[in-house]
Design a protein around this motif. Structure first.
Motif, mmCIF file in Angstrom:
data_model
loop_
_atom_site.group_PDB
_atom_site.id
_atom_site.type_symbol
_atom_site.label_atom_id
_atom_site.label_comp_id
_atom_site.label_asym_id
_atom_site.label_seq_id
_atom_site.Cartn_x
_atom_site.Cartn_y
_atom_site.Cartn_z
ATOM 1 N N GLY A 85 46.921 -73.783 -7.428
ATOM 2 C CA GLY A 85 47.126 -74.286 -6.085
ATOM 3 C C GLY A 85 47.298 -73.206 -5.048
ATOM 4 N N PRO A 86 47.647 -73.597 -3.832
ATOM 5 C CA PRO A 86 47.700 -72.651 -2.716
ATOM 6 C C PRO A 86 49.020 -71.897 -2.609
ATOM 7 C CG PRO A 86 48.095 -74.868 -1.921
ATOM 8 C CD PRO A 86 47.808 -74.998 -3.392
ATOM 9 N N ARG A 87 48.930 -70.721 -2.006
ATOM 10 C CA ARG A 87 50.072 -69.931 -1.571
ATOM 11 C C ARG A 87 49.837 -69.538 -0.119
ATOM 12 N NH1 ARG A 87 53.193 -66.691 -5.684
ATOM 13 N NH2 ARG A 87 52.477 -67.282 -7.761
ATOM 14 N N ALA A 88 50.916 -69.269 0.598
ATOM 15 C CA ALA A 88 50.826 -68.734 1.955
ATOM 16 C C ALA A 88 51.962 -67.744 2.140
ATOM 17 C CB ALA A 88 50.908 -69.844 2.999
ATOM 18 N N GLY A 89 51.703 -66.664 2.899
ATOM 19 C CA GLY A 89 52.744 -65.663 3.037
ATOM 20 C C GLY A 89 52.583 -64.798 4.264
ATOM 21 N N ILE A 90 53.598 -63.967 4.497
ATOM 22 C CA ILE A 90 53.603 -62.982 5.560
ATOM 23 C C ILE A 90 54.075 -61.658 4.971
ATOM 24 C CG2 ILE A 90 53.999 -64.638 7.429
ATOM 25 C CD1 ILE A 90 56.958 -63.904 7.331
ATOM 26 N N GLY A 91 53.817 -60.569 5.682
ATOM 27 C CA GLY A 91 54.230 -59.262 5.185
ATOM 28 C C GLY A 91 54.402 -58.268 6.306
ATOM 29 N N VAL A 92 55.086 -57.193 6.021
ATOM 30 C CA VAL A 92 55.274 -56.085 6.943
ATOM 31 C C VAL A 92 55.036 -54.800 6.171
ATOM 32 C CG1 VAL A 92 57.768 -55.964 6.512
ATOM 33 C CG2 VAL A 92 56.838 -55.027 8.634
ATOM 34 N N GLY A 93 54.479 -53.785 6.847
ATOM 35 C CA GLY A 93 54.161 -52.563 6.118
ATOM 36 C C GLY A 93 54.112 -51.336 7.007
ATOM 37 N N LEU A 94 53.955 -50.193 6.348
ATOM 38 C CA LEU A 94 53.906 -48.890 7.010
ATOM 39 C C LEU A 94 52.722 -48.111 6.458
ATOM 40 C CD1 LEU A 94 55.124 -46.513 8.702
ATOM 41 C CD2 LEU A 94 56.484 -45.954 6.667
ATOM 42 N N ILE A 95 51.934 -47.513 7.358
ATOM 43 C CA ILE A 95 50.825 -46.654 6.958
ATOM 44 C C ILE A 95 51.384 -45.258 6.733
ATOM 45 C CG2 ILE A 95 48.582 -45.713 7.624
ATOM 46 C CD1 ILE A 95 48.242 -48.213 9.374
ATOM 47 N N VAL A 96 51.515 -44.852 5.482
ATOM 48 C CA VAL A 96 52.110 -43.565 5.139
ATOM 49 C C VAL A 96 51.131 -42.425 5.367
ATOM 50 C CG1 VAL A 96 53.157 -42.224 3.282
ATOM 51 C CG2 VAL A 96 53.638 -44.670 3.471
ATOM 52 N N SER A 97 49.867 -42.634 4.984
ATOM 53 C CA SER A 97 48.839 -41.607 5.140
ATOM 54 C C SER A 97 47.487 -42.279 5.234
ATOM 55 C CB SER A 97 48.872 -40.636 3.951
ATOM 56 O OG SER A 97 48.427 -41.277 2.770
ATOM 57 N N ASP A 98 46.431 -41.484 5.264
ATOM 58 C CA ASP A 98 45.081 -42.039 5.321
ATOM 59 C C ASP A 98 44.708 -42.783 4.053
ATOM 60 O OD1 ASP A 98 44.728 -41.007 7.836
ATOM 61 O OD2 ASP A 98 43.746 -39.170 7.142
ATOM 62 N N PHE A 99 45.497 -42.629 2.999
ATOM 63 C CA PHE A 99 45.131 -43.206 1.715
ATOM 64 C C PHE A 99 46.188 -44.147 1.140
ATOM 65 C CE2 PHE A 99 43.104 -39.054 2.102
ATOM 66 C CZ PHE A 99 41.762 -39.412 1.994
ATOM 67 N N ILE A 100 47.392 -44.218 1.708
ATOM 68 C CA ILE A 100 48.475 -45.003 1.108
ATOM 69 C C ILE A 100 49.187 -45.822 2.183
ATOM 70 C CG2 ILE A 100 50.703 -44.901 -0.073
ATOM 71 C CD1 ILE A 100 49.742 -42.470 -1.563
ATOM 72 N N ASN A 101 49.398 -47.112 1.892
ATOM 73 C CA ASN A 101 50.260 -47.991 2.674
ATOM 74 C C ASN A 101 51.366 -48.521 1.761
ATOM 75 O OD1 ASN A 101 48.282 -47.638 4.594
ATOM 76 N ND2 ASN A 101 47.564 -49.754 4.560
ATOM 77 N N VAL A 102 52.528 -48.767 2.319
ATOM 78 C CA VAL A 102 53.593 -49.438 1.585
ATOM 79 C C VAL A 102 54.043 -50.644 2.403
ATOM 80 C CG1 VAL A 102 54.394 -47.380 0.376
ATOM 81 C CG2 VAL A 102 55.361 -47.936 2.590
ATOM 82 N N GLY A 103 54.538 -51.682 1.707
ATOM 83 C CA GLY A 103 54.946 -52.878 2.423
ATOM 84 C C GLY A 103 55.740 -53.831 1.559
ATOM 85 N N VAL A 104 56.171 -54.913 2.195
ATOM 86 C CA VAL A 104 56.891 -55.994 1.509
ATOM 87 C C VAL A 104 56.302 -57.317 1.996
ATOM 88 C CG1 VAL A 104 59.099 -57.128 1.131
ATOM 89 C CG2 VAL A 104 59.010 -54.642 1.352
ATOM 90 N N ASP A 105 55.900 -58.162 1.050
ATOM 91 C CA ASP A 105 55.369 -59.491 1.363
ATOM 92 C C ASP A 105 56.341 -60.561 0.894
ATOM 93 O OD1 ASP A 105 53.172 -58.081 2.184
ATOM 94 O OD2 ASP A 105 51.918 -58.619 0.467
ATOM 95 N N ALA A 106 56.238 -61.718 1.503
ATOM 96 C CA ALA A 106 56.988 -62.904 1.054
ATOM 97 C C ALA A 106 56.035 -64.081 1.096
ATOM 98 C CB ALA A 106 58.193 -63.159 1.949
ATOM 99 N N ASP A 107 55.877 -64.775 -0.032
ATOM 100 C CA ASP A 107 54.959 -65.914 -0.034
ATOM 101 C C ASP A 107 55.554 -67.100 -0.770
ATOM 102 O OD1 ASP A 107 54.385 -65.766 -2.810
ATOM 103 O OD2 ASP A 107 52.682 -64.459 -2.496
ATOM 104 N N LEU A 108 54.996 -68.258 -0.476
ATOM 105 C CA LEU A 108 55.457 -69.518 -1.053
ATOM 106 C C LEU A 108 54.325 -70.140 -1.855
ATOM 107 C CD1 LEU A 108 57.604 -71.773 -1.271
ATOM 108 C CD2 LEU A 108 56.635 -72.760 0.812
ATOM 109 N N LEU A 109 54.590 -70.394 -3.150
ATOM 110 C CA LEU A 109 53.662 -71.136 -3.990
ATOM 111 C C LEU A 109 53.907 -72.621 -3.772
ATOM 112 C CD1 LEU A 109 51.643 -71.571 -6.339
ATOM 113 C CD2 LEU A 109 53.587 -71.321 -7.898
ATOM 114 N N PHE A 110 52.947 -73.301 -3.139
ATOM 115 C CA PHE A 110 53.060 -74.743 -2.952
ATOM 116 C C PHE A 110 52.694 -75.469 -4.241
ATOM 117 C CE2 PHE A 110 52.301 -72.989 1.251
ATOM 118 C CZ PHE A 110 53.270 -73.616 2.004
ATOM 119 N N GLY A 111 51.703 -74.926 -4.935
ATOM 120 C CA GLY A 111 51.303 -75.495 -6.212
ATOM 121 C C GLY A 111 50.523 -76.789 -6.090
#
Length: 303
Positions: free
Chosen positions: A94-120
């Motif tokens: 089934g479906p999931r939906a989420g949001i996230g926030v992140g930081l571009i560390v370099s030209d090759f690496i991003n880090v972040g945290v997502d939060a999503d909800l499994l509706f199922g």
């Protein structure tokens, strides 16, 4: 002699005048050049892109590898065989939906945290079967509907495999920690005996206590530029996640000839316990996988 003196004085005056005009011209040219140089504005450097981003996304499961396989069964007559077959829907689908926030560390690496909800997608099973034989047989028509919703937090790291000005290809890895918001099974049973009154029963099993739904996430995707600050992305995502039920509350309501009886019971799931214990009952703990592989898409806003 006087005449020669006048001629000499005239020559000296002419030379002095020429030299003065030359000096004035040089000063004028110097000032003009200096003024022009000062008036030229320096070129502005290229603006750097914003290092932070927000994203919103949706996901739909196409496969549920490693999840429990459930079956529906059908028996048309007492003497006929009971035919069973697996159902296509599993927990984790089934479906999931989420949001996230992140930081571009370099030209090759991003880090972040997502939060999503499994509706199922509700897991629906049917089982039509005869129990007993002859005049004591009863036909049972049983249908169950299981629902599951899980809220997960996913710290993650993204590696850019191929980067171009208008797009880049990436893979993402994350750890998943989820809270089971709702896990419930509703069963409806119609018992029709060969002789006597029919009985209808409704049983609700609500899993009130569950462990955290832990696991990991892996994704392969492409992000592409839509404007200076907005990007779109599409990806293939795999979730490997599971949890353990700890307690279930059962409520059973049965009606025969207009008379209704209600029974309540509870079962605890433990690593070690006593099968004969009552109020609550005890059963061995088990694992519920909610794995999925599917497609996701969304938008990224950089700021």
């Amino acid at each position: 002699m006087h005449r020669y003196s006048l001629i000499l004085i005239g020559l000296l005056l002419r030379v002095s005048t020429t030299q003065a005009q030359s000096a004035i011209a040089e000063n004028t040219i110097g000032r003009s050049t200096e003024s022009t140089t000062v008036e030229v504005a320096p070129k502005k450097g290229k603006l750097s892109e914003a290092p932070f981003f927000l994203k919103a996304y949706g996901f739909y499961s196409l496969l549920t590898p490693g999840t429990e396989i459930n079956y529906s069964g059908t028996q048309s007559q007492i003497t006929s065989p009971t035919i069973y077959k697996p159902v296509n829907t599993h927990l984790g689908a089934g479906p999931r939906a989420g949001i996230g926030v992140g930081l571009i560390v370099s030209d090759f690496i991003n880090v972040g945290v997502d939060a999503d909800l499994l509706f199922g997608t509700p897991l629906q099973l049917t089982y039509d079967v005869f129990v007993g034989s002859g005049s004591t047989a009863s036909f049972y028509k049983i249908s169950t509907n299981t629902t599951l919703r899980v809220l997960s937090v996913i710290p993650n790291i993204t590696f850019k495999a191929l980067s171009r000005p208008s797009y880049y290809i990436y893979n993402r890895l994350g750890l998943v920690g989820g809270v089971v918001l709702d896990y419930k099974t509703l069963s409806n049973t119609l018992q029709t005996p060969t002789r006597g009154a029919t009985t209808t029963s409704v049983n609700t099993a609500t899993y009130t206590k569950n462990s955290l739904a832990l696991g990991y996430q892996a994704a392969l995707g492409i992000q592409f530029r839509l404007s200076q600050s907005i990007r779109g992305f599409a990806e293939v995502v795999a979730y490997n996640q599971s949890f353990k039920p700890r307690e279930v509350q059962n409520t059973n309501s049965s009606t025969t000839n207009g008379a209704t009886t209600v029974q309540n019971s509870a079962t605890q799931f433990k690593d070690a316990g006593d099968y004969n214990k009552m109020n609550p009952y005890e059963q061995p703990v088990y694992n519920v996988p909610i794995n999925s592989v599917g497609l996701g898409a969304g938008l990224v806003v950089r700021f």
